[in-house]
Design a protein around this motif. Structure first.
Motif, short mmCIF file in Angstrom:
data_model
loop_
_atom_site.label_atom_id
_atom_site.label_comp_id
_atom_site.label_asym_id
_atom_site.label_seq_id
_atom_site.Cartn_x
_atom_site.Cartn_y
_atom_site.Cartn_z
N PRO A 85 -0.98 -18.73 -23.68
CA PRO A 85 0.08 -19.02 -24.56
C PRO A 85 1.38 -19.53 -23.92
CG PRO A 85 -1.06 -17.29 -25.25
CD PRO A 85 -1.66 -17.60 -23.95
N ARG A 88 1.12 -22.94 -22.74
CA ARG A 88 1.02 -23.65 -23.86
C ARG A 88 2.59 -23.95 -24.52
NH1 ARG A 88 -3.34 -21.12 -25.03
NH2 ARG A 88 -5.02 -22.25 -24.28
N ARG A 89 3.30 -22.99 -24.55
CA ARG A 89 4.59 -23.09 -25.06
C ARG A 89 5.36 -24.07 -24.07
NH1 ARG A 89 3.96 -17.61 -26.39
NH2 ARG A 89 5.03 -17.13 -24.53
#
Length: 195
Positions: A85, A88-89
């Motif tokens: 994550p 991804r961010r």
């Protein structure tokens, strides 16, 4: 934006730099003249020359604004303890940065690196310093113990791969203009980097 006070031309530097940044981002540093900067900012060329000396100095100041904002956004996107994550961010932030605007404005760093501006040592040093700082920001985030535990590479190497990949994303955005394809490519790299 410009007014005459006691024989001295004064202008709002922050507003001028915002307009100059938008212009350089849209046209590229090499394709932008001092006349273009004057027209876009509403500040007379003479005042710009007196304040900065040349177009390159204005570009470098405008690039500092860009770099500070980009790095702040990168740091914010890299918060968290789960490598997938977090990355991804980060890539979502990078992709949003280069695909925003109508038409999409692209990546100022990559645009400048490819337009002949690197013939200037000052511009080359400025861009190199920015990319080094970006790599340091990414490495620091990937070095947090929980994030590091999820990586297939050491944080320094992973950070270099990630930053290098962002340059490729910038080129693909210019060629294809497809944000969804950029996201899919980033997802493939994340799968390769995360255990």
């Amino acid at each position: 934006m410009e007014e005459r006070l006691a024989g001295v031309r004064q202008f709002d530097e922050a507003a001028m730099l915002e307009e100059a940044l938008a212009l350089f981002w849209r046209q590229g540093a090499a394709a932008t003249s001092m006349l273009d900067v004057a027209a876009a900012t509403g500040v007379q060329r003479g005042s710009l020359y007196n304040a900065y000396g040349d177009k390159e100095a204005i570009f470098l100041r405008a690039f500092d604004l860009y770099a500070a904002r980009f790095l702040d956004g990168a740091r914010a996107s890299l918060e968290g303890d789960d490598a997938g994550p977090v990355l991804r961010r980060f890539f979502d932030t990078v992709i949003a940065n280069m695909t925003s605007g109508t038409p999409a404005r692209g990546c100022l760093t990559t645009k400048t690196a490819g337009d002949g501006s690197l013939a200037s040592e000052r511009i080359r040093d400025k861009l190199g310093g920015f990319l080094d700082r970006l790599a340091a920001v990414v490495e620091a985030a990937l070095s947090r113990p929980a994030v590091r535990a999820g990586l297939a590479l050491e944080p320094a190497q992973a950070a270099m791969v990630v930053v290098t990949f962002t340059r490729g994303l910038a080129v693909m955005e210019r060629v294809h203009g497809d944000p969804a394809a950029l996201t899919r490519a980033a997802e493939g790299l994340i799968r390769a980097l995360v255990r």
